[in-house]
Design a protein around this motif. Sequence first.
Motif, short mmCIF file in Angstrom:
data_model
loop_
_atom_site.label_atom_id
_atom_site.label_comp_id
_atom_site.label_asym_id
_atom_site.label_seq_id
_atom_site.Cartn_x
_atom_site.Cartn_y
_atom_site.Cartn_z
N MET A 1 0.77 -1.27 0.09
CA MET A 1 -0.02 0.16 -0.21
C MET A 1 1.00 1.14 0.11
SD MET A 1 -2.98 1.02 2.67
CE MET A 1 -3.90 -0.13 2.18
N SER A 2 0.72 2.17 -0.82
CA SER A 2 1.18 3.45 -0.79
C SER A 2 1.08 4.38 0.35
CB SER A 2 0.86 4.16 -2.25
OG SER A 2 1.25 5.58 -1.88
N ARG A 3 2.23 5.02 0.86
CA ARG A 3 2.03 5.60 2.13
C ARG A 3 1.44 7.22 1.65
NH1 ARG A 3 2.55 1.37 4.95
NH2 ARG A 3 4.84 0.38 4.86
N SER A 4 1.51 7.58 0.26
CA SER A 4 1.05 8.99 0.25
C SER A 4 0.47 8.67 -1.03
CB SER A 4 2.34 9.89 -0.06
OG SER A 4 3.10 9.62 -1.03
N SER A 5 -0.61 9.81 -1.25
CA SER A 5 -1.49 10.05 -2.43
C SER A 5 -0.61 10.71 -3.64
CB SER A 5 -2.73 10.64 -2.07
OG SER A 5 -2.32 12.08 -1.81
N ALA B 1 -3.25 0.92 14.38
CA ALA B 1 -4.23 1.77 13.95
C ALA B 1 -4.70 1.90 12.54
CB ALA B 1 -3.70 3.50 14.47
N GLU B 2 -3.94 1.23 11.68
CA GLU B 2 -4.40 1.32 10.32
C GLU B 2 -4.35 -0.26 9.73
OE1 GLU B 2 -3.07 4.89 7.86
OE2 GLU B 2 -1.77 5.18 9.41
N PRO B 3 -5.07 -1.04 10.05
CA PRO B 3 -4.78 -2.54 9.95
C PRO B 3 -4.63 -2.95 8.38
CG PRO B 3 -6.95 -2.11 11.14
CD PRO B 3 -6.43 -0.84 10.61
N GLU B 4 -4.88 -1.65 7.29
CA GLU B 4 -4.47 -2.17 5.98
C GLU B 4 -3.00 -1.78 5.70
OE1 GLU B 4 -6.52 -4.08 4.04
OE2 GLU B 4 -7.80 -4.13 5.71
N VAL B 5 -2.45 -1.19 6.48
CA VAL B 5 -0.90 -0.56 6.22
C VAL B 5 -0.06 -1.65 6.74
CG1 VAL B 5 0.70 1.11 6.53
CG2 VAL B 5 -1.83 1.72 6.14
N ALA B 6 0.45 -2.05 5.78
CA ALA B 6 1.96 -3.13 6.28
C ALA B 6 2.83 -2.53 6.73
CB ALA B 6 2.04 -4.01 5.09
N VAL B 7 3.38 -2.66 7.86
CA VAL B 7 4.66 -2.03 8.54
C VAL B 7 5.72 -3.17 8.54
CG1 VAL B 7 3.37 -0.40 9.79
CG2 VAL B 7 4.02 -2.41 10.77
N GLY B 8 5.47 -4.38 8.19
CA GLY B 8 6.41 -5.41 8.21
C GLY B 8 5.92 -6.55 7.78
N GLU C 1 11.46 0.12 7.95
CA GLU C 1 12.09 0.83 8.95
C GLU C 1 11.80 2.41 8.46
OE1 GLU C 1 13.05 0.23 11.55
OE2 GLU C 1 13.65 -1.66 11.47
N PRO C 2 11.83 2.99 7.35
CA PRO C 2 11.59 4.43 7.24
C PRO C 2 10.25 4.74 7.70
CG PRO C 2 12.62 3.55 5.14
CD PRO C 2 12.24 2.27 6.24
N TYR C 3 9.27 4.14 7.45
CA TYR C 3 7.83 4.42 7.86
C TYR C 3 7.70 4.45 9.36
CZ TYR C 3 2.86 3.99 8.17
OH TYR C 3 1.33 4.32 8.37
N LEU C 4 8.28 3.43 9.90
CA LEU C 4 8.31 3.20 11.31
C LEU C 4 8.63 4.28 12.02
CD1 LEU C 4 8.76 -0.77 11.67
CD2 LEU C 4 6.54 0.43 12.08
N GLN C 5 9.75 4.93 11.65
CA GLN C 5 10.69 5.78 12.35
C GLN C 5 9.75 7.12 12.25
OE1 GLN C 5 14.38 6.34 10.43
NE2 GLN C 5 15.18 4.26 10.98
N GLN C 6 9.02 7.40 11.24
CA GLN C 6 8.09 8.31 10.91
C GLN C 6 6.86 8.25 12.04
OE1 GLN C 6 6.49 8.44 7.06
NE2 GLN C 6 8.66 8.75 5.87
N GLN C 7 6.40 7.03 12.19
CA GLN C 7 5.34 6.88 13.28
C GLN C 7 5.75 6.72 14.64
OE1 GLN C 7 2.09 6.89 11.87
NE2 GLN C 7 3.11 7.61 10.19
N LEU D 1 9.14 -0.20 20.52
CA LEU D 1 9.78 -1.30 20.36
C LEU D 1 8.77 -2.43 20.89
CD1 LEU D 1 11.91 -3.41 19.60
CD2 LEU D 1 13.18 -2.49 21.40
N GLU D 2 8.27 -2.18 22.04
CA GLU D 2 7.26 -3.25 22.90
C GLU D 2 6.19 -3.45 21.74
OE1 GLU D 2 6.21 -5.92 25.39
OE2 GLU D 2 8.04 -4.90 25.55
N LEU D 3 5.67 -2.56 21.21
CA LEU D 3 4.57 -2.73 20.37
C LEU D 3 4.82 -3.54 19.12
CD1 LEU D 3 1.40 -2.51 19.64
CD2 LEU D 3 1.97 -0.13 18.79
N ARG D 4 6.05 -3.37 18.64
CA ARG D 4 6.70 -4.06 17.50
C ARG D 4 6.83 -5.79 18.12
NH1 ARG D 4 11.59 -1.91 14.04
NH2 ARG D 4 11.42 0.46 14.25
N ARG D 5 7.30 -5.70 19.27
CA ARG D 5 7.19 -7.40 19.80
C ARG D 5 5.96 -8.10 20.05
NH1 ARG D 5 11.86 -5.67 24.67
NH2 ARG D 5 13.73 -5.70 23.29
#
Length: 243
Positions: free
Chosen positions: A1-5, A83-90, A102-108, A112-116
């Motif tokens: 999924m694209s991060r921006s329009s 918060a956005e189930p359709e957005v893949a972060v990993g 990683e670039p997207y995660l750094q923006q958001q 780390l605990e939530l990632r785990r």
Amino acid sequence: MSRSSSPLDTPGQFPADSPRPPLWNDRAAAGRELAAQLQGWHGDHQALVIGLPRGGVAVAAVLADALELPLSTWAVRKLAHPAEPEVAVGALAPGGVLLWDEPYLQQQHLPLELRRQLVQEQDQELQRRQRLFADPPAAALRGRHLLVVDDGVATGLTARAALTSLRRCVPSRLVLAVPVIDQEVARRLESSLEGLVDGLVALARVERLTAVGAWYRHFEQLDDASVAALLRDRLPGSPVRPG
């Protein structure tokens, strides 16, 4: 999924030489068209079609029938933004394969605990699917010709995780076959720097692909029972049904 329009995200606005959705009635139609491009695999005794659950199995089953090849699955899980189930972060795949955007995660600023927590939850689901769909052991894939099939690739995270995991099984050939794929993702996968695939077959390469489902008239979500039914007569070692 694209991060921006972008203008390409608006329906009807595509470059003149770009394909326009929808291209297929359903996943079965896409599988038949894909099989026509892969006749060199027909009846290959070393070959195995690997469908990525769930949607990829519907494409792979038709393709496996047409090419008279056995079918199996390989579990892979998208790690979605809470918060956005359709957005893949990993993405997570067997053998300890874990990829992050990683670039997207750094923006958001995803803690780390939530990632785990995401990894733990999806690892349990991955293992459940491995058992349910009887994924082959890694040793059974060594030296095989693997044709990996999904119903489409947008961000490429799950595809790359699956391919990385399968590459570790040491197949003699690893090819990705999909009806539709994001153009930039395709370029990266085919890059010699990645080294993940020996070939990529795609019916449509789309700039800034945002929604795989838009390329199908009918794109229903598959449940476990539907996948199990598709696999039942096509597991490795069972008689192969002609297309």
